[in-house]
Design an enzyme around this catalytic site. Sequence first.
Site, PDB file in Angstrom:
ATOM      1  N   HIS A 124      29.093  55.387 -17.156  1.00  0.00           N
ATOM      2  CA  HIS A 124      28.741  56.467 -16.235  1.00  0.00           C
ATOM      3  C   HIS A 124      29.581  56.383 -14.963  1.00  0.00           C
ATOM      4  O   HIS A 124      30.130  57.392 -14.506  1.00  0.00           O
ATOM      5  CB  HIS A 124      27.255  56.391 -15.877  1.00  0.00           C
ATOM      6  CG  HIS A 124      26.845  57.326 -14.777  1.00  0.00           C
ATOM      7  ND1 HIS A 124      26.730  58.682 -14.953  1.00  0.00           N
ATOM      8  CD2 HIS A 124      26.534  57.090 -13.474  1.00  0.00           C
ATOM      9  CE1 HIS A 124      26.367  59.251 -13.816  1.00  0.00           C
ATOM     10  NE2 HIS A 124      26.240  58.302 -12.900  1.00  0.00           N
ATOM     11  N   ARG A 129      38.351  60.643  -8.811  1.00  0.00           N
ATOM     12  CA  ARG A 129      39.505  59.769  -8.591  1.00  0.00           C
ATOM     13  C   ARG A 129      40.144  59.475  -9.948  1.00  0.00           C
ATOM     14  O   ARG A 129      39.979  58.367 -10.493  1.00  0.00           O
ATOM     15  CB  ARG A 129      39.080  58.462  -7.917  1.00  0.00           C
ATOM     16  CG  ARG A 129      38.419  58.620  -6.555  1.00  0.00           C
ATOM     17  CD  ARG A 129      37.979  57.269  -5.985  1.00  0.00           C
ATOM     18  NE  ARG A 129      37.056  56.578  -6.870  1.00  0.00           N
ATOM     19  CZ  ARG A 129      35.744  56.789  -6.901  1.00  0.00           C
ATOM     20  NH1 ARG A 129      35.199  57.666  -6.082  1.00  0.00           N
ATOM     21  NH2 ARG A 129      34.967  56.130  -7.750  1.00  0.00           N
ATOM     22  N   GLU A 189      19.243  61.998 -14.960  1.00  0.00           N
ATOM     23  CA  GLU A 189      19.930  60.717 -15.091  1.00  0.00           C
ATOM     24  C   GLU A 189      19.096  59.811 -15.996  1.00  0.00           C
ATOM     25  O   GLU A 189      17.913  59.574 -15.731  1.00  0.00           O
ATOM     26  CB  GLU A 189      20.152  60.055 -13.731  1.00  0.00           C
ATOM     27  CG  GLU A 189      21.177  60.799 -12.870  1.00  0.00           C
ATOM     28  CD  GLU A 189      21.609  60.007 -11.648  1.00  0.00           C
ATOM     29  OE1 GLU A 189      20.900  59.048 -11.280  1.00  0.00           O
ATOM     30  OE2 GLU A 189      22.656  60.336 -11.071  1.00  0.00           O
ATOM     31  N   GLU A 220      17.924  56.506 -17.215  1.00  0.00           N
ATOM     32  CA  GLU A 220      17.865  55.149 -16.682  1.00  0.00           C
ATOM     33  C   GLU A 220      16.696  54.376 -17.266  1.00  0.00           C
ATOM     34  O   GLU A 220      15.727  54.956 -17.761  1.00  0.00           O
ATOM     35  CB  GLU A 220      17.701  55.169 -15.148  1.00  0.00           C
ATOM     36  CG  GLU A 220      18.747  55.971 -14.401  1.00  0.00           C
ATOM     37  CD  GLU A 220      18.714  55.718 -12.895  1.00  0.00           C
ATOM     38  OE1 GLU A 220      18.204  54.650 -12.484  1.00  0.00           O
ATOM     39  OE2 GLU A 220      19.194  56.586 -12.145  1.00  0.00           O
ATOM     40  N   ASP A 268      16.108  59.855 -12.839  1.00  0.00           N
ATOM     41  CA  ASP A 268      16.331  59.945 -11.402  1.00  0.00           C
ATOM     42  C   ASP A 268      17.117  61.231 -11.126  1.00  0.00           C
ATOM     43  O   ASP A 268      18.337  61.216 -10.967  1.00  0.00           O
ATOM     44  CB  ASP A 268      17.091  58.713 -10.907  1.00  0.00           C
ATOM     45  CG  ASP A 268      16.989  58.538  -9.406  1.00  0.00           C
ATOM     46  OD1 ASP A 268      15.986  58.986  -8.827  1.00  0.00           O
ATOM     47  OD2 ASP A 268      17.905  57.967  -8.811  1.00  0.00           O
TER      48      ASP A 268
END
Length: 435
Positions: free
Chosen positions: A142, A151, A207, A209, A241
């Site tokens: 992730h 990036r 998300e 998790e 989340d």
Amino acid sequence: MAQLDHTHDPTLESWVVSANGHSDFPIQNLPLGIFSPAGGAPRGGVAIGDRILDLSAALAAGLFTGEAARAAEAASGPVLNQFLALGAGPRQALRLRLSELLKTGSSNQGRVEPCLHVASDCTLHLPARIGDYTDFYVGIHHATNVGKQFRPDNPLLPNYKYVPIGYHGRASSIRPSGVPVRRPRGQTKPPDASEPGFGPSRRLDYELELGVWMGPGNELGTPIDIGKASEHVGGFCLLNDWSARDIQAWEYQPLGPFLAKNFASTVSAWMVTPEALAPFRIPQPSRPEGDPAPLPYLTEEADRREGALDLELEVLLLTPGMREKGLPPHRLALSNARHMYWTVAQMVTHHTSNGCNLQPGDLLGTGTISGPDQSSCGSILEATLGGKSPISLASGEERRFLEDGDEVILRARGRRNGFAPVGFGECRAVILPAG
């Protein structure tokens, strides 16, 4: 680390018939939670098949003695914090006694049966009063996928492979499975806008998790050694989340996410014990060649040998259009907890390495756990490449991000040859329009 014993025997069956072959709650699991029967007050219980064992009723019936009674009493109230504070000894004693009471041929069946409730007739609550919540970032796939979007030439920052990255979140808006989530409002600034605006998030995400419930805490100023970290873990759950990616993109520099994350988190209601997950312990995956070794305070032989977890993690989506056509939920991802770059013990140790104190009932999130390919992305941000590649659904709908009326469902299950599968129960919530 929790050890294997006769409670993990795959041939063990329960006189609670629905538990035998149950996808989540066979007798080999026995997770704890807080429930209320119709018209009743919240109290502690244990999931067994499609029933819930009322611990306060079982305690009153004289079914527990010694350490098991001590644990049952601590777990029979409206929250499990007192139970979590007791640690592994009483918790293990309670598990052994519950297995004995619920197994086929138990001489106590007649005394236990009146203590059972039909789970579908009950309401489930948060299992503990959460004092603090910390979200980590230990899913390396992730972190890499998200980093590539911002990036491309340097997706992981230099500290990632040295430090279990985390941030201190908030506990007040964490809710149990089934409670709807309202779409948040906030400031956003699209790339083509000269100034930010305020309104509902248009890039709402889930998300995938794991949540880690803390057991016994540590004194302020006293770090938890890596070799003792597992003694401070009280249980596990699923955690969604929720994240507003457009709000986050504008606000997160320089201090990280704020309103993009604190509007809601959803957890599965049952607390799966470390003992139930003992069969699914695996060695920490080998680090890729060239990665640095963890610093000594994060290194320990037992954690290297069995500190990781082999758990299937699944994300499903049910949209209004799919409900209207009677379609089943669409699987968005199938990942695995083995893709965590750092172990739970390393998370706990690093969290307290500066002397920070953890308390019973504190919750740690692992961060999004994605796998190495597109079918195992733990967020829709990854699955759609930031919204550029929409997901096509059988209803004819498309999703770039989540829309009002969508329901996200998380599931987890441990599977291993020679052992009964163990599940977590669902972690699900429907998205409501912004208020």
